[in-house]
Design a protein around this motif. Structure first.
Motif, PDB file in Angstrom:
ATOM      1  N   UNK A  12     -10.381  13.523  -0.070  1.00  0.00           N
ATOM      2  CA  UNK A  12     -10.735  14.000  -1.328  1.00  0.00           C
ATOM      3  C   UNK A  12      -9.581  13.702  -1.950  1.00  0.00           C
ATOM      4  N   UNK A  13      -9.591  13.731  -3.347  1.00  0.00           N
ATOM      5  CA  UNK A  13      -8.648  13.297  -4.397  1.00  0.00           C
ATOM      6  C   UNK A  13      -8.349  14.014  -5.334  1.00  0.00           C
ATOM      7  N   UNK A  14      -8.116  15.206  -5.139  1.00  0.00           N
ATOM      8  CA  UNK A  14      -8.117  16.372  -5.949  1.00  0.00           C
ATOM      9  C   UNK A  14      -8.765  16.831  -7.171  1.00  0.00           C
ATOM     10  N   UNK A  15     -10.133  16.346  -6.981  1.00  0.00           N
ATOM     11  CA  UNK A  15     -11.026  16.598  -7.870  1.00  0.00           C
ATOM     12  C   UNK A  15     -11.003  15.692  -9.050  1.00  0.00           C
ATOM     13  N   UNK A  16     -10.231  14.483  -8.739  1.00  0.00           N
ATOM     14  CA  UNK A  16     -10.245  13.285  -9.691  1.00  0.00           C
ATOM     15  C   UNK A  16     -11.169  12.185  -9.423  1.00  0.00           C
ATOM     16  N   UNK A  17     -11.911  11.749 -10.193  1.00  0.00           N
ATOM     17  CA  UNK A  17     -12.879  10.675  -9.811  1.00  0.00           C
ATOM     18  C   UNK A  17     -12.049   9.430  -9.518  1.00  0.00           C
ATOM     19  N   UNK A  18     -12.519   8.548  -8.679  1.00  0.00           N
ATOM     20  CA  UNK A  18     -12.230   7.446  -8.391  1.00  0.00           C
ATOM     21  C   UNK A  18     -12.391   6.219  -9.417  1.00  0.00           C
ATOM     22  N   UNK A  19     -12.049   5.249  -9.063  1.00  0.00           N
ATOM     23  CA  UNK A  19     -12.376   4.117 -10.202  1.00  0.00           C
ATOM     24  C   UNK A  19     -13.773   3.902 -10.296  1.00  0.00           C
ATOM     25  N   UNK A  20     -14.421   3.047 -11.538  1.00  0.00           N
ATOM     26  CA  UNK A  20     -15.696   2.657 -11.893  1.00  0.00           C
ATOM     27  C   UNK A  20     -16.147   1.233 -10.875  1.00  0.00           C
ATOM     28  N   UNK A  21     -15.074   0.893 -10.432  1.00  0.00           N
ATOM     29  CA  UNK A  21     -15.599  -0.233  -9.503  1.00  0.00           C
ATOM     30  C   UNK A  21     -14.682  -0.442  -8.087  1.00  0.00           C
ATOM     31  N   UNK A  22     -15.224  -1.293  -7.483  1.00  0.00           N
ATOM     32  CA  UNK A  22     -15.022  -0.941  -5.947  1.00  0.00           C
ATOM     33  C   UNK A  22     -13.629  -1.546  -5.485  1.00  0.00           C
ATOM     34  N   UNK A  23     -12.413  -0.792  -5.308  1.00  0.00           N
ATOM     35  CA  UNK A  23     -11.337  -1.329  -4.901  1.00  0.00           C
ATOM     36  C   UNK A  23     -10.975  -0.689  -3.381  1.00  0.00           C
ATOM     37  N   UNK A  24     -12.077  -0.361  -2.633  1.00  0.00           N
ATOM     38  CA  UNK A  24     -12.138   0.117  -1.159  1.00  0.00           C
ATOM     39  C   UNK A  24     -11.232  -0.880  -0.312  1.00  0.00           C
ATOM     40  N   UNK A  25     -11.130  -1.927  -0.469  1.00  0.00           N
ATOM     41  CA  UNK A  25     -10.516  -3.044   0.246  1.00  0.00           C
ATOM     42  C   UNK A  25      -9.142  -2.810   0.205  1.00  0.00           C
ATOM     43  N   UNK A  26      -8.396  -2.234  -0.696  1.00  0.00           N
ATOM     44  CA  UNK A  26      -7.192  -1.972  -0.973  1.00  0.00           C
ATOM     45  C   UNK A  26      -6.488  -0.842  -0.002  1.00  0.00           C
ATOM     46  N   UNK A  27      -7.423  -0.021   0.545  1.00  0.00           N
ATOM     47  CA  UNK A  27      -6.899   1.248   0.971  1.00  0.00           C
ATOM     48  C   UNK A  27      -6.085   1.119   2.411  1.00  0.00           C
ATOM     49  N   UNK A  28      -6.296   0.033   2.886  1.00  0.00           N
ATOM     50  CA  UNK A  28      -5.682  -0.282   4.411  1.00  0.00           C
ATOM     51  C   UNK A  28      -4.116  -0.655   3.720  1.00  0.00           C
ATOM     52  N   UNK A  29      -3.846  -0.896   2.485  1.00  0.00           N
ATOM     53  CA  UNK A  29      -2.422  -1.107   2.417  1.00  0.00           C
ATOM     54  C   UNK A  29      -1.849   0.178   2.213  1.00  0.00           C
ATOM     55  N   UNK A  30      -2.463   1.217   1.671  1.00  0.00           N
ATOM     56  CA  UNK A  30      -1.678   2.452   1.415  1.00  0.00           C
ATOM     57  C   UNK A  30      -1.407   3.208   2.746  1.00  0.00           C
ATOM     58  N   UNK A  31      -2.630   3.343   3.602  1.00  0.00           N
ATOM     59  CA  UNK A  31      -2.739   3.650   4.816  1.00  0.00           C
ATOM     60  C   UNK A  31      -1.572   3.069   5.788  1.00  0.00           C
ATOM     61  N   UNK A  32      -1.451   1.754   5.469  1.00  0.00           N
ATOM     62  CA  UNK A  32      -0.718   0.961   6.562  1.00  0.00           C
ATOM     63  C   UNK A  32       0.934   1.283   5.945  1.00  0.00           C
ATOM     64  N   UNK A  33       1.002   1.626   4.772  1.00  0.00           N
ATOM     65  CA  UNK A  33       2.441   1.984   4.243  1.00  0.00           C
ATOM     66  C   UNK A  33       2.959   3.425   4.744  1.00  0.00           C
ATOM     67  N   UNK A  34       2.084   4.437   5.063  1.00  0.00           N
ATOM     68  CA  UNK A  34       2.446   5.649   5.527  1.00  0.00           C
ATOM     69  C   UNK A  34       2.772   5.500   6.778  1.00  0.00           C
ATOM     70  N   UNK A  35       1.946   4.436   7.632  1.00  0.00           N
ATOM     71  CA  UNK A  35       2.376   4.438   8.844  1.00  0.00           C
ATOM     72  C   UNK A  35       3.680   3.652   9.281  1.00  0.00           C
ATOM     73  N   UNK A  36       3.842   2.671   8.070  1.00  0.00           N
ATOM     74  CA  UNK A  36       5.083   2.158   8.165  1.00  0.00           C
ATOM     75  C   UNK A  36       6.425   3.093   7.888  1.00  0.00           C
ATOM     76  N   UNK A  37       6.139   4.050   7.074  1.00  0.00           N
ATOM     77  CA  UNK A  37       7.035   5.183   6.858  1.00  0.00           C
ATOM     78  C   UNK A  37       7.250   6.034   8.215  1.00  0.00           C
ATOM     79  N   UNK A  38       6.214   6.011   8.523  1.00  0.00           N
ATOM     80  CA  UNK A  38       6.270   6.964  10.086  1.00  0.00           C
ATOM     81  C   UNK A  38       7.161   6.377  11.053  1.00  0.00           C
TER      82      UNK A  38
END
Length: 522
Positions: free
Chosen positions: A252-278
């Motif tokens: 969930x994204x806080x009730x905020x709508x996602x974009x109107x176009x597909x950017x799902x291929x980028x999610x691995x970059x965010x998730x990977x950054x949090x694991x890098x932080x860990x």
């Protein structure tokens, strides 16, 4: 009169078995003079959402080191940043004061805002008790690069003996960042990612630079997972698979709508950054153990605000066409709103505290804690005197770390006083009172006057009311069905806001910096 805050157990965290049972009824008690002064580490992440860690229920992101860290201390389920965006949050954490008292109406530099010399920081307080102090990472409270135009107080002026910092985020990218200063001197391009460079610098300070006969304060302030995002492939590749794609639908994204176009291929970059932080956090904690500082070090892990708002061209009316936000996949969990929003998701953040000498391992606490509470808590442990010549908003939270409640003289206010169309659906402030949160909107700004003038002459005129114990997602406005509660809380919000508002400086009229308090100049 005191307002006792009754807080909430949240379903999201009950499934996290690794954390064990809730805190027992052990009393915090008074700090004895004979107690050794604890070392203090504050690990401040940037834009990490409440729901971004495994120990806070994220089904995708792998954070084994932070999860283990949580099992060794107390996980706070009702922890809040001091503000809803970067600079205000950092100011509140270091001063124990609502950042609007210090003039942080938005980020550093906006309207001329910077931390003034007469503010008293946690580092300055601890130095009076013999602490050695260091700051690593994103400062964002003043311009560190000195010039004829800018000569603003930096970490060295605010009590830090040693500092390795950047004014802002790594906007050019987190790898090989080239705008760090070490004790005022430019470092040049560094080798590696921002968070890893900080870990190396902090490790060197802990093991080779500091005076080991003294207790220490170390603040590590990461760029990650703020945009731009570009983690090593070994971390992003963990999330490039069909299982992650299927689980992504549950986020969930806080009730905020996602974009109107597909950017799902980028999610691995965010998730990977949090694991890098860990991974980087794990390396720093290993250094603490290697230095035999495990038992007598209080480590506070938290975030400066909620996760960054993803791009939505329709909602932003075309004003947020920033590709770096295509990588914003942070989540506030079950809460509404994101970074900047006074809704819960904008300021409810991860909060984990480990202090083996006093905090039982494997516990949770639902007591409300705000980042402004860290200064009086640490000052009490260090037997430092908290300033009495200024208004303080923080409270000693050690009892909250042991599962008890905190009594506050006044409720806490979170603010984001914008008038821009991009945020037209957003309230300007939120106030917590027991299980309720009251939201307030200023009157519409006219074309005359500046934003600061409008903000400093306004009080809320429109209100919404939510009961977080039954509606954590803030979906059901109770203002119409519980008008008596609104009428009870409105004057409290307005009175509290006026006190904070009227104390904050008008940067356009501020002529010269104020000197430090005499007691802290030596």
């Amino acid at each position: 009169m005191k307002f006792k805050f009754t807080n909430i157990h949240y379903i999201l965290l009950l499934a996290t078995a690794v954390l064990g049972s809730s805190c027992n009824s052990k009393k915090a008690g008074k700090i004895a003079k004979a107690d050794p002064k604890p070392n203090i580490i504050i690990y401040l992440t940037d834009d990490l959402g409440y729901g971004d860690l495994g120990c806070y229920g994220n089904p995708i992101i792998q954070t084994p080191s932070i999860d283990k860290f949580a099992s060794e201390g107390v996980l706070l389920t009702d922890c809040h940043s001091a503000g809803t965006v970067c600079s205000p949050s950092r100011s509140g954490l270091l001063t124990g004061r609502n950042p609007y008292r210090s003039g942080f109406y938005y980020i550093q530099g906006a309207y001329g805002a910077h931390m003034q010399n007469d503010e008293v920081t946690l580092a300055e307080l601890l130095k009076t008790q013999g602490y050695e102090t260091a700051f690593m990472g994103k400062w964002h409270l003043s311009r560190l690069e000195k010039s004829e135009k800018y000569d603003e107080p930096g970490p060295g002026d605010q009590g830090f003996d040693y500092w390795f910092a950047s004014t802002h985020n790594a906007f050019s990218g987190p790898k090989n960042y080239g705008k760090f200063l070490r004790n005022g001197e430019e470092v040049g391009e560094t080798d590696g990612w921002y968070v890893d460079v900080l870990t190396k610098e902090a490790t060197n300070w802990l093991t080779k630079v500091r005076d080991k006969s003294k207790p220490f304060l170390l603040v590590v302030s990461t760029h990650e997972p703020h945009t731009p995002i570009a983690p090593p492939e070994k971390f992003s590749s963990l999330y490039d698979n069909a299982t992650v794609d299927s689980l992504e639908q549950t986020i969930k994204y806080g009730g905020v709508d996602r974009t109107l176009y597909d950017i799902s291929s980028n999610k691995k970059e965010y998730y990977g950054t949090v694991s890098q932080l860990d991974h980087a956090f794990s390396d720093l904690m290993k250094t603490v153990e290697d230095e035999n500082a495990y038992d007598n070090t209080m480590v506070i892990f938290t975030s400066d605000n909620g996760p960054e708002h993803p791009v939505n061209l329709e909602e932003s009316q075309g004003t947020w066409e920033e590709p770096i936000r295509d990588y914003c996949f942070g989540t506030p969990g079950i809460y509404r709103g994101m970074k900047r929003y006074p809704f819960e998701g904008g300021h409810r953040v991860p909060g984990i505290v480990r202090y083996p000498a006093k905090i039982p391992a494997g516990t949770t606490s639902d007591a409300m804690v705000v980042a402004t509470d860290f200064l009086p808590t640490v000052a009490t442990l260090a037997q430092a005197e908290i300033p009495t010549d200024r208004n303080m908003d923080g409270k000693d939270a050690l009892s909250a770390f042991l599962g008890e409640k905190i009594e506050r003289d006044e409720p806490y206010l979170w603010l984001f006083p914008t008038h821009e169309d991009t945020y037209f659906r957003m309230p300007h402030m939120a106030m917590r009172y027991d299980d309720y949160t009251l939201l307030g909107w200023f009157p519409e700004k006219t074309e005359e006057g500046t934003l600061v003038e409008w903000m400093k002459s306004s009080v809320p005129v429109k209100f919404a009311l939510y009961n977080l114990s039954t509606d954590p997602g803030q979906e059901n406005d109770l203002a119409a069905s519980e008008p008596e509660t609104v009428e009870k809380l409105k004057p409290i919000m307005i009175r509290t806001w006026k006190k904070i508002r009227d104390e904050g400086p008008d940067w356009g009229k501020l002529k010269s910096p104020k000197p430090k308090a005499a007691s802290l100049t030596n």
